[in-house]
Scaffold this active site. Structure first.
Site, PDB file in Angstrom:
ATOM      1  N   TYR A  41       7.947  -8.833   7.970  1.00 26.98           N
ATOM      2  CA  TYR A  41       6.742  -8.574   8.730  1.00 26.98           C
ATOM      3  C   TYR A  41       6.644  -9.562   9.960  1.00 26.98           C
ATOM      4  O   TYR A  41       6.967 -10.657  10.314  1.00 26.98           O
ATOM      5  CB  TYR A  41       5.601  -9.269   7.652  1.00 26.98           C
ATOM      6  CG  TYR A  41       4.155  -8.895   8.190  1.00 26.98           C
ATOM      7  CD1 TYR A  41       3.485  -7.752   7.685  1.00 26.98           C
ATOM      8  CD2 TYR A  41       3.163  -9.650   8.650  1.00 26.98           C
ATOM      9  CE1 TYR A  41       2.294  -7.328   8.010  1.00 26.98           C
ATOM     10  CE2 TYR A  41       1.994  -9.269   9.105  1.00 26.98           C
ATOM     11  CZ  TYR A  41       1.476  -8.182   8.854  1.00 26.98           C
ATOM     12  OH  TYR A  41       0.327  -7.686   9.039  1.00 26.98           O
ATOM     13  N   ASP A  86      -5.122   2.277   6.488  1.00 22.93           N
ATOM     14  CA  ASP A  86      -4.169   1.795   7.765  1.00 22.93           C
ATOM     15  C   ASP A  86      -5.268   1.022   8.570  1.00 22.93           C
ATOM     16  O   ASP A  86      -6.376   1.047   8.803  1.00 22.93           O
ATOM     17  CB  ASP A  86      -3.878   2.980   8.810  1.00 22.93           C
ATOM     18  CG  ASP A  86      -3.687   2.346  10.236  1.00 22.93           C
ATOM     19  OD1 ASP A  86      -3.214   1.214  10.209  1.00 22.93           O
ATOM     20  OD2 ASP A  86      -3.839   3.164  11.191  1.00 22.93           O
ATOM     21  N   GLY A  89      -9.030  -6.421   7.950  1.00 22.99           N
ATOM     22  CA  GLY A  89      -9.803  -7.113   9.271  1.00 22.99           C
ATOM     23  C   GLY A  89      -9.490  -8.495   9.050  1.00 22.99           C
ATOM     24  O   GLY A  89     -10.326  -9.219   9.875  1.00 22.99           O
ATOM     25  N   CYS A  90      -8.696  -9.044   8.299  1.00 23.65           N
ATOM     26  CA  CYS A  90      -8.462 -10.454   8.346  1.00 23.65           C
ATOM     27  C   CYS A  90      -7.299 -10.862   9.136  1.00 23.65           C
ATOM     28  O   CYS A  90      -7.167 -10.223  10.112  1.00 23.65           O
ATOM     29  CB  CYS A  90      -8.098 -10.744   6.609  1.00 23.65           C
ATOM     30  SG  CYS A  90      -9.466 -10.198   5.510  1.00 23.65           S
ATOM     31  N   ALA A 124      -5.741 -12.220  12.334  1.00 18.99           N
ATOM     32  CA  ALA A 124      -5.970 -12.378  13.646  1.00 18.99           C
ATOM     33  C   ALA A 124      -7.291 -11.995  14.077  1.00 18.99           C
ATOM     34  O   ALA A 124      -7.752 -12.414  14.825  1.00 18.99           O
ATOM     35  CB  ALA A 124      -5.079 -12.093  14.562  1.00 18.99           C
ATOM     36  N   ILE A 131       0.611  -1.060   0.191  1.00 24.07           N
ATOM     37  CA  ILE A 131       0.072  -0.018   0.004  1.00 24.07           C
ATOM     38  C   ILE A 131       1.039   1.211  -0.012  1.00 24.07           C
ATOM     39  O   ILE A 131       0.558   2.401  -0.782  1.00 24.07           O
ATOM     40  CB  ILE A 131      -1.114   0.044   1.257  1.00 24.07           C
ATOM     41  CG1 ILE A 131      -2.081  -1.150   1.109  1.00 24.07           C
ATOM     42  CG2 ILE A 131      -1.657   1.098   1.395  1.00 24.07           C
ATOM     43  CD1 ILE A 131      -2.742  -1.315   2.377  1.00 24.07           C
ATOM     44  N   GLU A 132       1.882   1.121   0.790  1.00 17.21           N
ATOM     45  CA  GLU A 132       2.868   2.507   0.989  1.00 17.21           C
ATOM     46  C   GLU A 132       3.597   2.549  -0.219  1.00 17.21           C
ATOM     47  O   GLU A 132       4.048   3.821  -0.710  1.00 17.21           O
ATOM     48  CB  GLU A 132       3.523   2.435   2.298  1.00 17.21           C
ATOM     49  CG  GLU A 132       4.539   1.514   2.362  1.00 17.21           C
ATOM     50  CD  GLU A 132       3.995   0.002   2.845  1.00 17.21           C
ATOM     51  OE1 GLU A 132       4.997  -0.825   3.140  1.00 17.21           O
ATOM     52  OE2 GLU A 132       2.785  -0.122   3.150  1.00 17.21           O
ATOM     53  N   GLN A 181       0.673  -4.660  10.297  1.00 19.97           N
ATOM     54  CA  GLN A 181       0.391  -3.596   9.197  1.00 19.97           C
ATOM     55  C   GLN A 181       0.502  -2.264   9.790  1.00 19.97           C
ATOM     56  O   GLN A 181       1.142  -1.246   9.293  1.00 19.97           O
ATOM     57  CB  GLN A 181      -0.769  -3.998   8.266  1.00 19.97           C
ATOM     58  CG  GLN A 181      -0.812  -2.877   7.081  1.00 19.97           C
ATOM     59  CD  GLN A 181      -1.973  -1.944   7.289  1.00 19.97           C
ATOM     60  OE1 GLN A 181      -2.346  -1.447   8.363  1.00 19.97           O
ATOM     61  NE2 GLN A 181      -2.053  -1.162   6.180  1.00 19.97           N
ATOM     62  N   GLU A 182      -0.414  -2.081  10.979  1.00 20.54           N
ATOM     63  CA  GLU A 182      -0.262  -0.690  11.387  1.00 20.54           C
ATOM     64  C   GLU A 182       0.841  -0.118  12.180  1.00 20.54           C
ATOM     65  O   GLU A 182       1.293   1.056  11.860  1.00 20.54           O
ATOM     66  CB  GLU A 182      -1.659  -0.525  12.383  1.00 20.54           C
ATOM     67  CG  GLU A 182      -1.666   1.034  12.922  1.00 20.54           C
ATOM     68  CD  GLU A 182      -3.043   1.002  13.908  1.00 20.54           C
ATOM     69  OE1 GLU A 182      -3.373   0.100  14.713  1.00 20.54           O
ATOM     70  OE2 GLU A 182      -3.432   1.999  13.611  1.00 20.54           O
ATOM     71  N   GLU A 183       1.370  -1.192  12.977  1.00 19.65           N
ATOM     72  CA  GLU A 183       2.832  -0.892  13.614  1.00 19.65           C
ATOM     73  C   GLU A 183       3.700  -0.315  12.717  1.00 19.65           C
ATOM     74  O   GLU A 183       4.492   0.658  12.852  1.00 19.65           O
ATOM     75  CB  GLU A 183       3.085  -1.828  14.672  1.00 19.65           C
ATOM     76  CG  GLU A 183       2.113  -2.028  15.681  1.00 19.65           C
ATOM     77  CD  GLU A 183       0.980  -2.640  15.492  1.00 19.65           C
ATOM     78  OE1 GLU A 183       0.114  -2.900  16.297  1.00 19.65           O
ATOM     79  OE2 GLU A 183       0.699  -3.327  14.431  1.00 19.65           O
TER      80      GLU A 183
END
Length: 969
Positions: free
Chosen positions: A788, A730, A864-865, A867, A719-720, A747-749
């Site tokens: 990751y 995000d 939202g996938c 975990a 994405i980035e 991803q967010e962190e």
């Protein structure tokens, strides 16, 4: 009931403490079941039958070769069938004995059942579930009314043989978990010696239970073949019952149930905050996700546990249910349909006419009454003819399943349940033809509209008005002196302090007081900012110096905070030259910019609270000063937990970044020190805007007639990296940033680390509500990375070449939207949950008042996938619908999943070619829930979402002259 050759019937055991008996000695195997004891040869054992009268196994004509090799999951997770196979082929004598025992069983059960029902039905209906008479016949029926597994029912007759079996094979040594024990045993009142003896046997037999954890168990090939040969499935639904529990389920700490919202990093050293998380929403979603983010699927998931606000990946796992093969289930149906229906017909006569009906509840781990099936309504598969017979241990005792059997009478709502089950049975029998999407070139790396044709900023953007502060927009710089390439000047010129509940409490505030002792030993209130300055101006040559400085103004946490990660990074990770550069150059520069806070951030920063629509624009230099203070843990009132003043805000001080021995921490520190080195060597000159958007009005999704927009989908890129100039999603936690200051690293962190200016949003952004999002425009990327989660590595410094807009902001727009966490796969298809996710995505994508031609495409992925348990295909469709309602194109990254790329493209092409609008597709989602998920008794539906949509649309097209006109209705 005979269990086949080699089984020794159970004999009555005297009750300890009764007259004429004494407590077992140390050598008695009853008190020390782990010791071996002498076991008589089964052939010499007296023949004694104890058959539950209501057991379907006792029905005439039901005896068969399966009775001797029923599988039980409780014997060390090794099937009895497997154990018996090792004994060699049956002899003629053993087969004869088995047939004789089988015939006797049928006779005994028939007699007992005939005697039992005419006399005991009334008593069963009027007596509480556990207060049953203890006559031999009713004592057998007690197993129907107690919450025991089908295997325990069999152990009442086979206790001795179980001990013999374990004596021959050493136990695995696995302790009995509480969840496998029967909560009712030992709680029901007993009035005679027989009941006491039986319950002592229950407790003894339970010692042989081996815990079965659905989450981490994988079926062997042998087990899969054995189950496929079982004649236990009368329909596709029943096959789902047999195989559904084979799906591997993972425990998740979303970044947190314990969290960095609830998930404390496993390796975070001597302390764990273990703070429960609050991802639980007003819709009732799980609490363990209060302050974490979620990972991009299908990448690796962070399995470490964090404490208060970590990312979703640290929730160890997510429930994943694989699609079952229709053909295999149909084959099983053919093999078992005759036998299942014949047996069920007999059962209906005995149960329905006598008025005593039994209901068996299957509860798989991680589900709440997800799989209930009625004995009288569903004559197929595991749920028919198996509910109370000991033979069910073969069909339900799979080593991958954890089953809790609740035997109870059917309530007054039995008619309604029978109707549902009949409908369910009919549904599983129907065959849905598969629509085959056109073949796509396997070598294609992307599909759909070329990414070059997608709208991007700043080319597609509208001309910005002059930057001005307003009631809904706080600007902390001099807008009249704003020049390209120049460091913005703070506004106002001199520091203005506000110490209230509407603004950030600053470290340099005069109200930030600290208890100190004067020369006479008396405690007075002193300025904490002065103490901070004194502590940080000391020279740092060792990590212990930095630790001591931070704890000087955080005395209350001197015995709670752990600096292991910081010390190890300094002493073990950095080379000597690097460590020297750190304490001689980088840290002193960080101290300097941190202590300049009152000169750089002169205006009070408003808190972006819930239900607010407000923006804050500040300079990159101001953000650097705030983050330097966060590194040195200077922000007051931000360390307390639970119901403190800022408990609904994310952590901002970096103390949790310094704790533990996780391999993630050194890479995080490298990434952040790269940022601090860059901003202290050369002051940044841009601005960043943080906007909290709260919507009250959402589309009526059933009536939304907007067409689907364009789609570009690819399994390559990020994405980035490939979504420049677009609205970048995000995959956020409700507490923005998730576990970035803790152990989270998904991803967010990762995005918050490589664009560290995002972290400052945690200082003033309250937890997001269902109708809210956070939009950040203008952050700069300072680092590149590889990997990751556990494989994340800082790679190098990055020079961000993004263009700037008229407000001197980089054209990088990031929207933080938090998805729901689903512990049960089927929950995400509930209409309320689908609508919530649509509204959340719509809130993030909508820009009120901006024409569609001026809106950039949405760059997103598997939101939202991972975990959080979301289905990638459902989430992709939800985001496509939300983007269409907001009139934005979609660029979708599947992160290496080429099959998902083709599936999403095929579905999008199918829907657009048939001109299905947003409302019609939404109605198809509702239909899918009502027809496939509402009454589904297995972890996942028989028919997946996309095949269902294909068939529903094609069927509708066949019944109308205008194809697609009635699709989705």
């Amino acid at each position: 009931m005979s269990a086949g050759p080699g089984w020794e019937p159970c004999t009555k055991r005297p009750r300890w403490g009764a007259a004429g008996t004494s407590a077992p000695t140390a050598s008695d195997s009853r008190s020390f079941p782990g010791r071996q004891r002498r076991v008589l040869d089964p052939k010499d054992a007296p023949v004694q039958f104890r058959v539950p009268p209501s057991s379907p196994a006792c029905v005439s004509g039901r005896a068969g070769p399966h009775r001797g090799n029923a599988t039980s999951f409780v014997f060390k997770q090794k099937t009895i069938t497997t154990w018996m196979d090792t004994k060699g082929p049956k002899t003629a004598e053993s087969e004869s004995k088995e047939n004789n025992n089988t015939r006797i069983d049928s006779m005994m059960s028939s007699v007992q059942k005939d005697n039992f029902y005419p006399h005991k039905v009334e008593k069963l209906e009027n007596v509480p579930q556990l207060n049953l008479d203890k006559s031999p016949t009713e004592k057998s029926s007690q197993y129907l009314n107690q919450q025991q597994t089908a295997s325990v029912c069999k152990w009442q007759n086979e206790g001795k043989h179980a001990e013999q079996l374990l004596a021959s094979e050493p136990p695995a040594g696995t302790p009995l978990p509480k969840q496998l024990s029967n909560a009712n045993i030992g709680q029901s009142p007993h009035t005679d010696d027989h009941s006491d003896t039986d319950h002592e046997e229950d407790r003894d037999n339970q010692q042989f239970l081996t815990p079965i954890k659905l989450a981490n168990t994988k079926p062997t090939v042998g087990d899969g073949q054995a189950r496929s040969n079982c004649k236990c499935s009368g329909s596709r639904q029943s096959v789902k019952d047999c195989t559904g529990c084979q799906q591997e389920e993972v425990d998740v700490l979303p970044e947190s149930p314990l969290s960095d919202v609830g998930a404390e990093d496993i390796g975070t050293g001597p302390k764990n905050d273990n703070k429960l998380t609050g991802q639980e929403s007003s819709l009732g979603d799980s609490p363990p996700f209060e302050k974490e983010s979620e990972p991009e699927s299908p990448m690796d998931v962070d399995n470490s546990k964090n404490s208060c606000q970590d990312s979703e990946a640290d929730e160890e796992t997510s429930p994943v249910f694989d699609e079952q093969d229709d053909r295999s289930s149909q084959t099983a149906n053919k093999l078992s349909s005759c036998q299942a229906r014949e047996a069920d017909g007999d059962l209906r006569k005995r149960y329905l006419t006598k008025g005593s009906e039994v209901r068996l509840h299957f509860q798989f781990e991680g589900e709440n009454n997800a799989g209930t099936s009625d004995l009288n309504a569903k004559p197929s598969g595991n749920s028919s003819s198996l509910n109370v017979e000991c033979r069910s241990s073969k069909q339900h005792g799979k080593r991958d399943s954890k089953i809790t059997d609740h035997f109870m009478r059917i309530s007054k709502s039995e008619d309604r349940r029978k109707e549902q089950c009949e409908v369910r049975h009919q549904r599983t029998e129907r065959k849905i033809p598969k629509y085959i999407p056109p073949n796509l070139p396997p070598e294609k790396k992307w599909l759909g509209t070329p990414i070059e044709e997608m709208r991007k900023m700043p080319r597609c953007g509208i001309h910005l008005p002059s930057l001005r502060p307003s009631a809904s927009h706080t600007v902390t710089v001099r807008v009249d002196l704003l020049r390209a390439g120049e460091v913005p000047k703070p506004f106002p010129t001199h520091y203005k302090d506000l110490w209230d509940n509407k603004h950030v409490k600053m470290p340099c505030s005069e109200q930030n007081l600290y208890p100190v002792e004067d020369e006479n030993g008396e405690r007075t209130a002193g300025s904490r900012w002065e103490l901070i300055q004194t502590a940080l101006l000391n020279k740092f040559t060792r990590p212990q110096n930095l630790k001591d400085a931070i704890l000087k103004y955080n005395v209350a946490y001197s015995k709670k905070w752990d600096f292991t990660a910081l010390v190890d990074f300094w002493d073990k990770v950095l080379e000597e030259a690097e460590a020297q550069h750190l304490y001689q150059s980088i840290l002193p520069d960080m101290v300097k910019i941190a202590l300049c806070l009152p000169n750089i951030c002169t205006q009070p920063i408003p808190l972006l609270k819930q239900k607010m629509n407000h923006s804050v624009t500040m300079s990159q230099e101001q953000i650097a000063s705030l983050l330097a203070n966060a590194f040195f843990c200077t922000f007051p009132r931000r360390n307390a937990k639970m119901k403190s003043e800022y408990s609904s805000y994310p952590d901002i001080n970096f103390n949790r970044l310094f704790e533990g021995r996780s391999s993630r921490k050194p890479e995080k520190l490298k990434t952040l020190f790269c940022y601090f080195r860059r901003v202290t060597e050369k002051k940044p000159t841009g601005l960043v805007t943080f906007t909290r958007q709260s919507l009250e009005d959402f589309p009526e999704w059933e009536r939304c007639e907007k067409p689907l927009t364009r789609l570009h989908v690819t399994y390559e890129g990020t994405i980035e990296g490939n979504g420049r100039g677009m609205l970048q999603v995000d995959f956020a936690n409700r507490f923005v940033g998730g576990g970035v200051t803790g152990a989270g690293l998904v991803q967010e962190e990762i995005r918050f680390l490589i664009n560290p200016e995002l972290i400052v949003s945690r200082l003033f952004t309250e937890v997001l509500d269902h109708n809210e999002c956070l939009i950040i425009t203008g952050t700069e990327q300072y680092s590149e990375y590889t990997g990751y989660a556990e494989t994340y590595r800082w790679a190098r410094s990055h020079e961000d070449g993004s263009e700037k807009d008229d407000w001197q902001r980089r054209c990088t727009e990031i929207v933080a939207i938090d998805a729901l966490h689903f512990r049960r796969y089927l929950d995400q298809f509930v209409p309320e949950k689908v609508r919530r996710e649509l509204n959340k995505a719509y809130c993030g994508f909508l820009r009120p008042g901006v024409p569609s031609e001026n809106l950039s495409a949405v760059a997103t992925g598997n939101w939202g996938c991972g975990a959080f348990g979301g289905d990638a295909r459902l989430k992709a469709l939800i985001q496509i619908l939300a983007a269409a309602a907001a009139e934005r194109d979609v660029v979708y990254f599947t992160f290496g999943d080429s099959e998902l790329m083709r599936d999403i493209y095929s579905m999008h092409t199918f829907l657009t070619e048939r001109k299905l609008d947003v409302g019609k597709v939404y109605k198809l989602l509702l239909r899918y829930y009502n027809e496939e998920c509402r009454n589904c008794s297995t972890p996942g539906p028989d028919i997946k979402l996309y095949p269902f949509i294909y068939h529903a649309v094609e069927s509708s097209a066949e019944t109308t002259d205008m194809p697609g006109q009635k699709a989705g209705t």
